[in-house]
Design a protein around this motif. Structure first.
Motif, PDB file in Angstrom:
ATOM      1  N   THR A 181      -7.663   1.169  -4.505  1.00 59.57           N
ATOM      2  CA  THR A 181      -8.842   0.781  -5.285  1.00 59.57           C
ATOM      3  C   THR A 181      -8.422   0.566  -6.741  1.00 59.57           C
ATOM      4  O   THR A 181      -7.290   0.884  -7.120  1.00 59.57           O
ATOM      5  CB  THR A 181      -9.892   1.907  -5.271  1.00 59.57           C
ATOM      6  N   ARG A 182      -9.350   0.074  -7.553  1.00 57.85           N
ATOM      7  CA  ARG A 182      -9.028  -0.163  -8.961  1.00 57.85           C
ATOM      8  C   ARG A 182      -8.564   1.121  -9.636  1.00 57.85           C
ATOM      9  O   ARG A 182      -7.551   1.141 -10.328  1.00 57.85           O
ATOM     10  CB  ARG A 182     -10.251  -0.725  -9.687  1.00 57.85           C
ATOM     11  N   GLU A 183      -9.295   2.203  -9.386  1.00 58.39           N
ATOM     12  CA  GLU A 183      -8.940   3.480 -10.027  1.00 58.39           C
ATOM     13  C   GLU A 183      -7.547   3.936  -9.599  1.00 58.39           C
ATOM     14  O   GLU A 183      -6.782   4.450 -10.416  1.00 58.39           O
ATOM     15  CB  GLU A 183      -9.954   4.571  -9.675  1.00 58.39           C
ATOM     16  N   GLN A 184      -7.240   3.748  -8.337  1.00 57.33           N
ATOM     17  CA  GLN A 184      -5.919   4.185  -7.850  1.00 57.33           C
ATOM     18  C   GLN A 184      -4.795   3.351  -8.478  1.00 57.33           C
ATOM     19  O   GLN A 184      -3.764   3.896  -8.861  1.00 57.33           O
ATOM     20  CB  GLN A 184      -5.867   4.087  -6.324  1.00 57.33           C
ATOM     21  N   LEU A 185      -5.031   2.064  -8.578  1.00 57.99           N
ATOM     22  CA  LEU A 185      -4.007   1.210  -9.200  1.00 57.99           C
ATOM     23  C   LEU A 185      -3.773   1.639 -10.650  1.00 57.99           C
ATOM     24  O   LEU A 185      -2.643   1.681 -11.126  1.00 57.99           O
ATOM     25  CB  LEU A 185      -4.413  -0.265  -9.121  1.00 57.99           C
TER      26      LEU A 185
ATOM     27  N   THR B 248       0.820  -1.213   0.000  1.00 52.46           N
ATOM     28  CA  THR B 248       0.000   0.000   0.000  1.00 52.46           C
ATOM     29  C   THR B 248       0.853   1.263   0.000  1.00 52.46           C
ATOM     30  O   THR B 248       0.354   2.358   0.239  1.00 52.46           O
ATOM     31  CB  THR B 248      -0.978   0.019   1.197  1.00 52.46           C
ATOM     32  N   GLY B 249       2.145   1.116  -0.218  1.00 55.44           N
ATOM     33  CA  GLY B 249       3.007   2.283  -0.381  1.00 55.44           C
ATOM     34  C   GLY B 249       3.550   2.875   0.911  1.00 55.44           C
ATOM     35  O   GLY B 249       4.022   4.016   0.919  1.00 55.44           O
ATOM     36  N   LYS B 250       3.541   2.115   1.989  1.00 51.85           N
ATOM     37  CA  LYS B 250       4.016   2.656   3.261  1.00 51.85           C
ATOM     38  C   LYS B 250       5.506   3.003   3.206  1.00 51.85           C
ATOM     39  O   LYS B 250       5.902   4.134   3.463  1.00 51.85           O
ATOM     40  CB  LYS B 250       3.764   1.652   4.399  1.00 51.85           C
ATOM     41  N   THR B 251       6.312   2.003   2.861  1.00 52.08           N
ATOM     42  CA  THR B 251       7.759   2.229   2.824  1.00 52.08           C
ATOM     43  C   THR B 251       8.115   3.287   1.784  1.00 52.08           C
ATOM     44  O   THR B 251       8.904   4.202   2.054  1.00 52.08           O
ATOM     45  CB  THR B 251       8.498   0.914   2.505  1.00 52.08           C
ATOM     46  N   ALA B 252       7.511   3.173   0.609  1.00 53.02           N
ATOM     47  CA  ALA B 252       7.821   4.120  -0.468  1.00 53.02           C
ATOM     48  C   ALA B 252       7.483   5.545  -0.033  1.00 53.02           C
ATOM     49  O   ALA B 252       8.247   6.489  -0.288  1.00 53.02           O
ATOM     50  CB  ALA B 252       7.066   3.744  -1.732  1.00 53.02           C
ATOM     51  N   THR B 253       6.345   5.724   0.632  1.00 48.59           N
ATOM     52  CA  THR B 253       5.948   7.068   1.068  1.00 48.59           C
ATOM     53  C   THR B 253       6.934   7.633   2.091  1.00 48.59           C
ATOM     54  O   THR B 253       7.381   8.775   1.964  1.00 48.59           O
ATOM     55  CB  THR B 253       4.524   7.030   1.670  1.00 48.59           C
ATOM     56  N   VAL B 254       7.289   6.817   3.070  1.00 48.53           N
ATOM     57  CA  VAL B 254       8.216   7.324   4.089  1.00 48.53           C
ATOM     58  C   VAL B 254       9.563   7.680   3.449  1.00 48.53           C
ATOM     59  O   VAL B 254      10.156   8.713   3.769  1.00 48.53           O
ATOM     60  CB  VAL B 254       8.405   6.306   5.241  1.00 48.53           C
ATOM     61  N   HIS B 255      10.013   6.868   2.517  1.00 46.31           N
ATOM     62  CA  HIS B 255      11.293   7.168   1.862  1.00 46.31           C
ATOM     63  C   HIS B 255      11.246   8.507   1.122  1.00 46.31           C
ATOM     64  O   HIS B 255      12.201   9.276   1.180  1.00 46.31           O
ATOM     65  CB  HIS B 255      11.692   6.038   0.905  1.00 46.31           C
TER      66      HIS B 255
ATOM     67  N   GLY C 171      -5.352  -5.158  -3.579  1.00 47.47           N
ATOM     68  CA  GLY C 171      -5.084  -3.716  -3.554  1.00 47.47           C
ATOM     69  C   GLY C 171      -3.605  -3.448  -3.343  1.00 47.47           C
ATOM     70  O   GLY C 171      -3.202  -2.449  -2.762  1.00 47.47           O
ATOM     71  N   ASP C 172      -2.786  -4.367  -3.826  1.00 48.57           N
ATOM     72  CA  ASP C 172      -1.334  -4.319  -3.649  1.00 48.57           C
ATOM     73  C   ASP C 172      -0.694  -3.745  -4.923  1.00 48.57           C
ATOM     74  O   ASP C 172      -0.776  -4.350  -5.989  1.00 48.57           O
ATOM     75  CB  ASP C 172      -0.884  -5.767  -3.387  1.00 48.57           C
ATOM     76  N   ALA C 173      -0.055  -2.593  -4.786  1.00 53.19           N
ATOM     77  CA  ALA C 173       0.534  -1.935  -5.959  1.00 53.19           C
ATOM     78  C   ALA C 173       1.640  -2.771  -6.589  1.00 53.19           C
ATOM     79  O   ALA C 173       1.823  -2.789  -7.801  1.00 53.19           O
ATOM     80  CB  ALA C 173       1.075  -0.565  -5.571  1.00 53.19           C
TER      81      ALA C 173
ATOM     82  N   THR D 140      -8.239  -6.913 -11.675  1.00 52.49           N
ATOM     83  CA  THR D 140      -7.852  -8.237 -11.186  1.00 52.49           C
ATOM     84  C   THR D 140      -7.183  -8.125  -9.816  1.00 52.49           C
ATOM     85  O   THR D 140      -7.499  -8.868  -8.898  1.00 52.49           O
ATOM     86  CB  THR D 140      -6.852  -8.886 -12.169  1.00 52.49           C
ATOM     87  N   VAL D 141      -6.271  -7.157  -9.678  1.00 53.51           N
ATOM     88  CA  VAL D 141      -5.531  -7.032  -8.428  1.00 53.51           C
ATOM     89  C   VAL D 141      -6.423  -6.484  -7.312  1.00 53.51           C
ATOM     90  O   VAL D 141      -6.403  -6.983  -6.181  1.00 53.51           O
ATOM     91  CB  VAL D 141      -4.296  -6.133  -8.621  1.00 53.51           C
TER      92      VAL D 141
END
Ligand SMILES: Nc1ncnc2c1ncn2[C@@H]1O[C@H](COP(=O)(O)OP(=O)(O)OP(=O)(O)O)[C@@H](O)[C@H]1O
Ligand SMILES: [Mg+2]
Length: 407
Positions: free
Chosen positions: A201-205, A47-54, A248-250, A242-243
Protein backbone atom coordinates in the motif's frame (compact mmCIF):
# COMPACT_ATOMS: atom_id res chain seq x y z
CA UNK A 1 21.57 6.39 -3.94
CA UNK A 2 23.26 3.17 -3.01
CA UNK A 3 20.80 2.40 -0.24
CA UNK A 4 17.86 3.03 -2.56
CA UNK A 5 19.24 0.81 -5.27
CA UNK A 6 17.10 -2.28 -5.91
CA UNK A 7 20.28 -4.34 -5.98
CA UNK A 8 21.28 -3.43 -2.45
CA UNK A 9 20.46 -5.98 0.22
CA UNK A 10 18.65 -4.61 3.25
CA UNK A 11 19.11 -6.52 6.50
CA UNK A 12 15.46 -6.41 7.43
CA UNK A 13 12.37 -5.93 5.32
CA UNK A 14 9.80 -3.61 6.83
CA UNK A 15 6.15 -4.58 6.24
CA UNK A 16 7.03 -8.23 5.69
CA UNK A 17 7.59 -9.15 9.32
CA UNK A 18 4.58 -11.49 9.48
CA UNK A 19 5.42 -13.32 6.29
CA UNK A 20 9.06 -13.59 7.38
CA UNK A 21 8.13 -15.05 10.78
CA UNK A 22 5.70 -17.51 9.33
CA UNK A 23 7.97 -18.94 6.67
CA UNK A 24 10.98 -18.99 9.00
CA UNK A 25 9.00 -20.89 11.64
CA UNK A 26 7.64 -23.39 9.09
CA UNK A 27 11.02 -24.20 7.58
CA UNK A 28 12.65 -24.29 11.01
CA UNK A 29 10.08 -26.77 12.27
CA UNK A 30 10.40 -29.01 9.25
CA UNK A 31 14.18 -29.09 9.72
CA UNK A 32 13.77 -29.89 13.40
CA UNK A 33 11.37 -32.75 12.70
CA UNK A 34 13.59 -34.00 9.92
CA UNK A 35 10.62 -34.07 7.57
CA UNK A 36 9.88 -32.56 4.18
CA UNK A 37 7.32 -30.03 3.05
CA UNK A 38 6.39 -27.39 0.58
CA UNK A 39 5.73 -23.71 1.14
CA UNK A 40 4.10 -21.88 -1.70
CA UNK A 41 4.56 -18.12 -1.94
CA UNK A 42 2.67 -16.09 -4.52
CA UNK A 43 2.45 -12.38 -5.29
CA UNK A 44 2.81 -9.87 -8.11
CA UNK A 45 6.26 -8.53 -9.03
CA UNK A 46 8.08 -6.35 -6.52
CA UNK A 47 6.21 -7.51 -3.44
CA UNK A 48 9.38 -8.71 -1.73
CA UNK A 49 9.04 -12.45 -2.27
CA UNK A 50 12.62 -13.16 -3.30
CA UNK A 51 14.07 -10.65 -0.84
CA UNK A 52 12.09 -12.18 2.04
CA UNK A 53 13.13 -15.73 1.28
CA UNK A 54 16.77 -14.67 0.99
CA UNK A 55 16.70 -13.06 4.45
CA UNK A 56 15.07 -16.19 5.84
CA UNK A 57 17.75 -18.42 4.37
CA UNK A 58 20.49 -16.19 5.79
CA UNK A 59 18.91 -16.46 9.23
CA UNK A 60 18.49 -20.25 8.94
CA UNK A 61 22.13 -20.62 7.95
CA UNK A 62 23.16 -18.57 10.94
CA UNK A 63 20.99 -20.71 13.20
CA UNK A 64 22.42 -23.90 11.76
CA UNK A 65 25.94 -22.62 12.26
CA UNK A 66 25.19 -21.98 15.93
CA UNK A 67 23.65 -25.47 16.20
CA UNK A 68 20.25 -23.99 16.98
CA UNK A 69 18.71 -26.08 14.20
CA UNK A 70 19.77 -29.08 12.16
CA UNK A 71 22.20 -28.42 9.32
CA UNK A 72 20.85 -28.33 5.78
CA UNK A 73 22.01 -27.91 2.21
CA UNK A 74 20.63 -24.93 0.32
CA UNK A 75 19.88 -25.01 -3.38
CA UNK A 76 18.54 -22.11 -5.39
CA UNK A 77 16.80 -22.62 -8.70
CA UNK A 78 15.49 -19.68 -10.69
CA UNK A 79 13.10 -20.45 -13.53
CA UNK A 80 14.32 -17.44 -15.46
CA UNK A 81 17.95 -18.38 -15.25
CA UNK A 82 17.98 -21.96 -16.42
CA UNK A 83 17.96 -22.90 -20.09
CA UNK A 84 14.96 -25.22 -19.78
CA UNK A 85 12.76 -26.47 -16.96
CA UNK A 86 14.33 -29.92 -16.74
CA UNK A 87 17.70 -28.32 -15.91
CA UNK A 88 16.22 -27.91 -12.42
CA UNK A 89 16.78 -31.63 -11.85
CA UNK A 90 20.53 -31.37 -12.33
CA UNK A 91 20.77 -28.46 -9.91
CA UNK A 92 18.79 -30.28 -7.23
CA UNK A 93 20.79 -33.44 -7.70
CA UNK A 94 24.01 -31.48 -7.22
CA UNK A 95 22.70 -30.24 -3.90
CA UNK A 96 21.34 -33.59 -2.75
CA UNK A 97 24.43 -35.57 -3.71
CA UNK A 98 26.61 -33.11 -1.81
CA UNK A 99 28.54 -31.90 -4.81
CA UNK A 100 30.42 -28.70 -4.04
CA UNK A 101 29.69 -26.38 -6.96
CA UNK A 102 31.76 -23.53 -5.56
CA UNK A 103 34.86 -25.72 -5.46
CA UNK A 104 34.35 -28.15 -8.30
CA UNK A 105 32.05 -26.40 -10.77
CA UNK A 106 28.83 -27.87 -12.05
CA UNK A 107 28.35 -31.61 -12.20
CA UNK A 108 28.09 -32.75 -15.77
CA UNK A 109 25.04 -34.91 -15.27
CA UNK A 110 22.18 -34.52 -17.70
CA UNK A 111 18.59 -33.80 -16.74
CA UNK A 112 17.40 -37.35 -17.43
CA UNK A 113 20.14 -38.94 -15.40
CA UNK A 114 19.56 -36.52 -12.55
CA UNK A 115 15.83 -37.19 -12.55
CA UNK A 116 16.51 -40.90 -12.28
CA UNK A 117 18.93 -40.41 -9.43
CA UNK A 118 16.51 -38.11 -7.62
CA UNK A 119 13.58 -40.49 -8.02
CA UNK A 120 15.70 -43.32 -6.65
CA UNK A 121 16.88 -41.14 -3.81
CA UNK A 122 13.42 -40.01 -2.73
CA UNK A 123 11.72 -43.38 -3.05
CA UNK A 124 14.34 -45.56 -1.44
CA UNK A 125 17.27 -43.69 0.03
CA UNK A 126 17.73 -41.01 2.64
CA UNK A 127 15.50 -42.70 5.19
CA UNK A 128 18.04 -42.95 7.93
CA UNK A 129 18.25 -40.22 10.54
CA UNK A 130 21.73 -39.26 9.30
CA UNK A 131 20.54 -38.08 5.85
CA UNK A 132 21.08 -34.41 5.21
CA UNK A 133 18.08 -32.11 4.83
CA UNK A 134 17.84 -29.93 1.76
CA UNK A 135 16.10 -26.58 1.40
CA UNK A 136 15.35 -25.52 -2.17
CA UNK A 137 14.20 -22.13 -3.31
CA UNK A 138 12.30 -22.52 -6.57
CA UNK A 139 12.06 -18.92 -7.70
CA UNK A 140 10.03 -17.82 -10.75
CA UNK A 141 8.25 -21.14 -10.71
CA UNK A 142 5.79 -19.96 -13.38
CA UNK A 143 8.65 -20.31 -15.84
CA UNK A 144 9.03 -24.00 -15.10
CA UNK A 145 5.53 -24.98 -16.14
CA UNK A 146 5.74 -27.30 -19.14
CA UNK A 147 2.92 -28.90 -21.14
CA UNK A 148 3.44 -32.13 -19.20
CA UNK A 149 3.96 -30.16 -16.00
CA UNK A 150 6.31 -32.85 -14.79
CA UNK A 151 8.98 -30.59 -13.33
CA UNK A 152 6.64 -28.60 -11.10
CA UNK A 153 4.78 -31.78 -10.20
CA UNK A 154 7.92 -33.54 -9.03
CA UNK A 155 9.08 -30.59 -6.97
CA UNK A 156 5.68 -30.47 -5.25
CA UNK A 157 5.51 -34.22 -4.83
CA UNK A 158 8.99 -35.21 -3.57
CA UNK A 159 8.69 -33.27 -0.30
CA UNK A 160 5.60 -35.32 0.59
CA UNK A 161 7.42 -38.66 0.37
CA UNK A 162 8.32 -40.21 3.69
CA UNK A 163 11.86 -39.42 4.76
CA UNK A 164 12.53 -37.04 1.86
CA UNK A 165 13.88 -34.28 4.13
CA UNK A 166 13.24 -31.97 1.23
CA UNK A 167 11.83 -28.52 1.95
CA UNK A 168 10.69 -26.69 -1.16
CA UNK A 169 10.02 -22.97 -0.99
CA UNK A 170 8.19 -22.28 -4.22
CA UNK A 171 7.83 -18.67 -5.37
CA UNK A 172 5.52 -17.66 -8.19
CA UNK A 173 3.49 -14.74 -9.47
CA UNK A 174 0.22 -16.61 -9.71
CA UNK A 175 -1.82 -18.03 -6.86
CA UNK A 176 -3.36 -20.97 -8.68
CA UNK A 177 -0.29 -22.80 -9.95
CA UNK A 178 -0.74 -25.77 -7.56
CA UNK A 179 -4.32 -26.17 -8.78
CA UNK A 180 -3.21 -26.13 -12.37
CA UNK A 181 -0.50 -28.69 -11.84
CA UNK A 182 -1.95 -31.04 -9.26
CA UNK A 183 -5.21 -32.88 -9.67
CA UNK A 184 -7.72 -33.34 -6.85
CA UNK A 185 -6.50 -36.30 -4.84
CA UNK A 186 -2.85 -35.48 -5.11
CA UNK A 187 -3.48 -31.86 -4.24
CA UNK A 188 -5.26 -32.63 -0.99
CA UNK A 189 -2.44 -34.81 0.24
CA UNK A 190 0.17 -32.12 -0.36
CA UNK A 191 -0.68 -30.16 2.78
CA UNK A 192 1.12 -27.24 1.26
CA UNK A 193 1.50 -24.07 3.26
CA UNK A 194 0.44 -21.11 1.15
CA UNK A 195 1.13 -17.44 1.56
CA UNK A 196 0.14 -14.64 -0.77
CA UNK A 197 2.17 -11.42 -0.66
CA UNK A 198 -0.25 -8.53 -1.17
CA UNK A 199 0.87 -5.54 -3.27
CA UNK A 200 2.29 -2.84 -1.00
CA UNK A 201 0.00 0.00 0.00
CA UNK A 202 1.05 3.65 -0.15
CA UNK A 203 1.90 3.69 3.55
CA UNK A 204 4.00 0.54 3.23
CA UNK A 205 5.94 1.89 0.28
CA UNK A 206 6.66 5.02 2.31
CA UNK A 207 7.99 2.92 5.16
CA UNK A 208 10.19 0.92 2.81
CA UNK A 209 11.81 4.05 1.38
CA UNK A 210 12.22 5.61 4.81
CA UNK A 211 13.86 2.48 6.18
CA UNK A 212 16.33 2.39 3.31
CA UNK A 213 17.21 6.05 3.85
CA UNK A 214 17.61 5.48 7.58
CA UNK A 215 19.99 2.59 6.94
CA UNK A 216 22.11 4.84 4.75
CA UNK A 217 22.54 7.22 7.64
CA UNK A 218 23.55 4.59 10.15
CA UNK A 219 27.07 5.15 11.34
CA UNK A 220 27.05 8.73 10.11
CA UNK A 221 26.01 10.17 13.51
CA UNK A 222 28.66 12.79 13.96
CA UNK A 223 29.58 13.29 10.38
CA UNK A 224 28.42 15.96 8.09
CA UNK A 225 25.28 14.99 6.21
CA UNK A 226 23.85 12.95 9.04
CA UNK A 227 21.24 15.55 9.77
CA UNK A 228 20.41 16.44 6.20
CA UNK A 229 16.99 15.53 4.88
CA UNK A 230 17.63 13.62 1.68
CA UNK A 231 14.06 13.24 0.52
CA UNK A 232 11.34 15.40 2.03
CA UNK A 233 8.44 13.43 3.56
CA UNK A 234 5.91 14.81 1.09
CA UNK A 235 8.16 13.75 -1.80
CA UNK A 236 8.28 10.19 -0.45
CA UNK A 237 4.53 10.29 -0.06
CA UNK A 238 4.08 11.49 -3.61
CA UNK A 239 6.33 8.76 -5.05
CA UNK A 240 4.57 6.09 -3.00
CA UNK A 241 1.15 7.30 -4.03
CA UNK A 242 2.08 7.30 -7.71
CA UNK A 243 3.37 3.73 -7.52
CA UNK A 244 0.63 2.30 -5.31
CA UNK A 245 -1.99 3.54 -7.73
CA UNK A 246 -0.58 1.32 -10.49
CA UNK A 247 1.29 -1.61 -9.00
CA UNK A 248 2.38 -1.68 -5.37
CA UNK A 249 5.83 -2.67 -6.63
CA UNK A 250 8.64 -1.76 -4.23
CA UNK A 251 11.17 -1.89 -7.05
CA UNK A 252 9.37 0.95 -8.77
CA UNK A 253 9.21 3.30 -5.81
CA UNK A 254 12.88 2.71 -4.98
CA UNK A 255 13.78 3.42 -8.58
CA UNK A 256 11.87 6.69 -8.69
CA UNK A 257 13.36 7.87 -5.41
CA UNK A 258 16.88 6.95 -6.44
CA UNK A 259 16.57 8.86 -9.67
CA UNK A 260 15.17 11.86 -7.84
CA UNK A 261 18.21 11.83 -5.56
CA UNK A 262 20.43 11.61 -8.63
CA UNK A 263 18.62 14.62 -10.05
CA UNK A 264 19.30 16.91 -7.10
CA UNK A 265 22.70 15.46 -6.26
CA UNK A 266 24.73 18.21 -7.99
CA UNK A 267 23.03 20.86 -5.83
CA UNK A 268 23.33 18.79 -2.61
CA UNK A 269 19.76 19.83 -1.89
CA UNK A 270 16.75 17.94 -0.60
CA UNK A 271 14.44 16.03 -2.94
CA UNK A 272 11.03 17.70 -2.99
CA UNK A 273 7.75 16.60 -4.56
CA UNK A 274 8.34 18.51 -7.84
CA UNK A 275 11.60 16.59 -8.34
CA UNK A 276 9.74 13.32 -7.98
CA UNK A 277 7.11 14.54 -10.41
CA UNK A 278 9.83 15.39 -12.89
CA UNK A 279 11.32 11.89 -12.62
CA UNK A 280 7.92 10.24 -13.00
CA UNK A 281 7.20 12.33 -16.09
CA UNK A 282 10.59 11.60 -17.51
CA UNK A 283 10.08 7.88 -17.03
CA UNK A 284 6.68 8.02 -18.71
CA UNK A 285 7.52 10.37 -21.56
CA UNK A 286 11.09 9.64 -22.51
CA UNK A 287 11.73 9.14 -26.24
CA UNK A 288 12.71 5.53 -25.50
CA UNK A 289 9.42 4.89 -23.72
CA UNK A 290 7.46 6.40 -26.61
CA UNK A 291 9.43 4.33 -29.11
CA UNK A 292 8.86 1.12 -27.18
CA UNK A 293 5.16 1.67 -26.77
CA UNK A 294 4.73 1.94 -30.55
CA UNK A 295 6.55 -1.29 -31.38
CA UNK A 296 4.78 -4.31 -32.81
CA UNK A 297 4.21 -7.42 -30.71
CA UNK A 298 7.13 -9.30 -32.23
CA UNK A 299 9.48 -6.34 -31.95
CA UNK A 300 8.73 -6.08 -28.25
CA UNK A 301 9.06 -9.82 -27.87
CA UNK A 302 12.45 -9.81 -29.55
CA UNK A 303 13.79 -7.15 -27.20
CA UNK A 304 12.44 -9.17 -24.30
CA UNK A 305 14.15 -12.30 -25.60
CA UNK A 306 17.44 -10.46 -25.96
CA UNK A 307 17.20 -9.17 -22.39
CA UNK A 308 16.34 -12.60 -21.09
CA UNK A 309 19.47 -14.03 -22.74
CA UNK A 310 21.60 -11.20 -21.34
CA UNK A 311 20.36 -11.93 -17.84
CA UNK A 312 20.75 -15.65 -18.11
CA UNK A 313 24.25 -15.57 -19.52
CA UNK A 314 25.52 -12.53 -17.71
CA UNK A 315 27.07 -11.09 -20.88
CA UNK A 316 25.89 -8.22 -23.05
CA UNK A 317 26.47 -9.69 -26.48
CA UNK A 318 24.20 -12.53 -27.50
CA UNK A 319 24.22 -14.76 -30.56
CA UNK A 320 21.33 -14.29 -32.95
CA UNK A 321 20.49 -18.01 -32.88
CA UNK A 322 19.93 -17.82 -29.13
CA UNK A 323 17.68 -14.79 -29.36
CA UNK A 324 15.74 -16.50 -32.11
CA UNK A 325 15.27 -19.61 -30.01
CA UNK A 326 14.18 -17.62 -26.98
CA UNK A 327 11.76 -15.62 -29.09
CA UNK A 328 10.05 -18.74 -30.39
CA UNK A 329 9.84 -20.15 -26.87
CA UNK A 330 8.13 -16.97 -25.70
CA UNK A 331 5.61 -16.96 -28.53
CA UNK A 332 3.83 -19.78 -26.75
CA UNK A 333 4.01 -18.49 -23.23
CA UNK A 334 3.22 -14.84 -23.92
CA UNK A 335 0.34 -15.12 -26.33
CA UNK A 336 -3.03 -15.67 -24.72
CA UNK A 337 -5.37 -18.50 -25.61
CA UNK A 338 -7.46 -16.56 -28.12
CA UNK A 339 -4.48 -15.07 -29.94
CA UNK A 340 -3.41 -16.86 -33.04
CA UNK A 341 -0.21 -18.53 -31.90
CA UNK A 342 1.38 -18.35 -35.28
CA UNK A 343 5.10 -18.91 -35.09
CA UNK A 344 7.03 -16.47 -37.24
CA UNK A 345 9.26 -18.01 -39.91
CA UNK A 346 13.04 -17.44 -39.75
CA UNK A 347 12.63 -14.95 -42.57
CA UNK A 348 9.96 -13.01 -40.68
CA UNK A 349 12.09 -13.00 -37.55
CA UNK A 350 14.96 -11.58 -39.54
CA UNK A 351 12.65 -8.78 -40.72
CA UNK A 352 11.76 -7.98 -37.13
CA UNK A 353 15.44 -7.82 -36.27
CA UNK A 354 16.11 -5.58 -39.26
CA UNK A 355 13.54 -3.06 -38.11
CA UNK A 356 15.03 -2.99 -34.60
CA UNK A 357 18.47 -2.51 -36.09
CA UNK A 358 17.23 0.23 -38.43
CA UNK A 359 15.98 2.23 -35.46
CA UNK A 360 19.23 1.56 -33.57
CA UNK A 361 17.47 -0.20 -30.70
CA UNK A 362 19.72 -3.18 -31.37
CA UNK A 363 23.22 -3.24 -32.80
CA UNK A 364 24.51 -6.22 -34.80
CA UNK A 365 28.11 -7.27 -34.93
CA UNK A 366 29.57 -6.14 -38.19
CA UNK A 367 32.71 -6.30 -40.35
CA UNK A 368 34.39 -8.59 -42.88
CA UNK A 369 35.30 -11.35 -40.43
CA UNK A 370 31.71 -11.43 -39.26
CA UNK A 371 30.31 -11.58 -42.78
CA UNK A 372 31.86 -15.04 -43.12
CA UNK A 373 30.06 -16.33 -40.03
CA UNK A 374 26.67 -18.00 -40.36
CA UNK A 375 23.90 -15.51 -39.43
CA UNK A 376 23.09 -17.43 -36.25
CA UNK A 377 26.61 -16.80 -34.94
CA UNK A 378 26.42 -13.04 -35.19
CA UNK A 379 26.15 -11.22 -31.92
CA UNK A 380 23.51 -8.68 -30.95
CA UNK A 381 23.72 -5.89 -28.42
CA UNK A 382 20.87 -3.94 -26.84
CA UNK A 383 21.44 -0.27 -27.59
CA UNK A 384 18.87 1.09 -25.11
CA UNK A 385 18.97 1.30 -21.35
CA UNK A 386 17.99 -2.19 -20.26
CA UNK A 387 16.14 -1.17 -17.09
CA UNK A 388 13.98 1.25 -18.99
CA UNK A 389 13.13 -1.28 -21.66
CA UNK A 390 12.12 -3.81 -19.00
CA UNK A 391 9.96 -1.29 -17.21
CA UNK A 392 8.11 0.00 -20.27
CA UNK A 393 7.59 -3.40 -21.87
CA UNK A 394 6.31 -4.74 -18.55
CA UNK A 395 3.81 -1.90 -18.37
CA UNK A 396 2.69 -2.30 -21.96
CA UNK A 397 2.44 -6.07 -21.84
CA UNK A 398 0.68 -6.53 -18.51
CA UNK A 399 1.18 -9.11 -15.78
CA UNK A 400 2.65 -11.96 -17.82
CA UNK A 401 5.26 -9.80 -19.49
CA UNK A 402 6.12 -8.33 -16.13
CA UNK A 403 6.67 -11.78 -14.75
CA UNK A 404 8.99 -12.64 -17.61
CA UNK A 405 10.88 -9.36 -17.47
CA UNK A 406 11.32 -8.98 -13.75
CA UNK A 407 14.30 -10.49 -12.00
N1 LIG B 1 9.61 -4.79 2.50
C1 LIG B 1 10.68 -4.37 1.82
N2 LIG B 1 11.61 -3.58 2.40
C2 LIG B 1 12.68 -3.14 1.72
N3 LIG B 1 12.93 -3.43 0.45
C3 LIG B 1 12.03 -4.22 -0.19
C4 LIG B 1 10.87 -4.71 0.47
N4 LIG B 1 10.16 -5.46 -0.42
C5 LIG B 1 10.84 -5.43 -1.56
N5 LIG B 1 11.96 -4.69 -1.43
C6 LIG B 1 12.95 -4.43 -2.47
O1 LIG B 1 12.26 -4.33 -3.71
C7 LIG B 1 12.95 -5.04 -4.73
C8 LIG B 1 12.07 -6.11 -5.29
O2 LIG B 1 11.82 -7.11 -4.33
P1 LIG B 1 11.84 -8.67 -4.68
O3 LIG B 1 12.89 -8.94 -5.70
O4 LIG B 1 11.89 -9.44 -3.43
O5 LIG B 1 10.41 -8.80 -5.37
P2 LIG B 1 9.68 -10.13 -5.86
O6 LIG B 1 8.38 -10.19 -5.15
O7 LIG B 1 10.59 -11.29 -5.76
O8 LIG B 1 9.39 -9.74 -7.37
P3 LIG B 1 9.38 -10.68 -8.68
O9 LIG B 1 8.05 -11.38 -8.68
O10 LIG B 1 9.48 -9.67 -9.77
O11 LIG B 1 10.54 -11.60 -8.59
C9 LIG B 1 14.22 -5.56 -4.07
O12 LIG B 1 15.25 -4.64 -4.31
C10 LIG B 1 13.88 -5.61 -2.61
O13 LIG B 1 15.04 -5.45 -1.81
MG1 LIG C 1 11.58 -12.46 -7.21
Amino acid sequence: MHALHVGSRPDALPCREDEYERVLRCVGELLEEGSGGCIYISGVPGTGKTATVHTIIRELKRMAQNSEINPFTYVEINGLKIPEPSAAYSLLWEGISGHDVAKEGHLRVGAKESLKALTRHFTTGNRGPEGHACVVLMDELDQLVTPKQDVVYNFFNWPTLVGSKLVVIAVANTMDLPERVMTGRVRSRLGMIRINFQPYTREQLEKIVEARLASAKEGLEDEEGASQVIIAPDAIKFASMTVSRITGDARRVLDICRRAVELVEPTKGTVKAPHVREVVNMMQNSPTAAYLRDLSFHERLMLTSLIKCVKREGVEEIKWSEVEYQHLTYVDSLTSEDDPKRKPTPYELMMVLDSLVASRAVVVEDGTAVARKPPGERRLLLNLEQGEVERVLGDVGGQRWKAVLSN
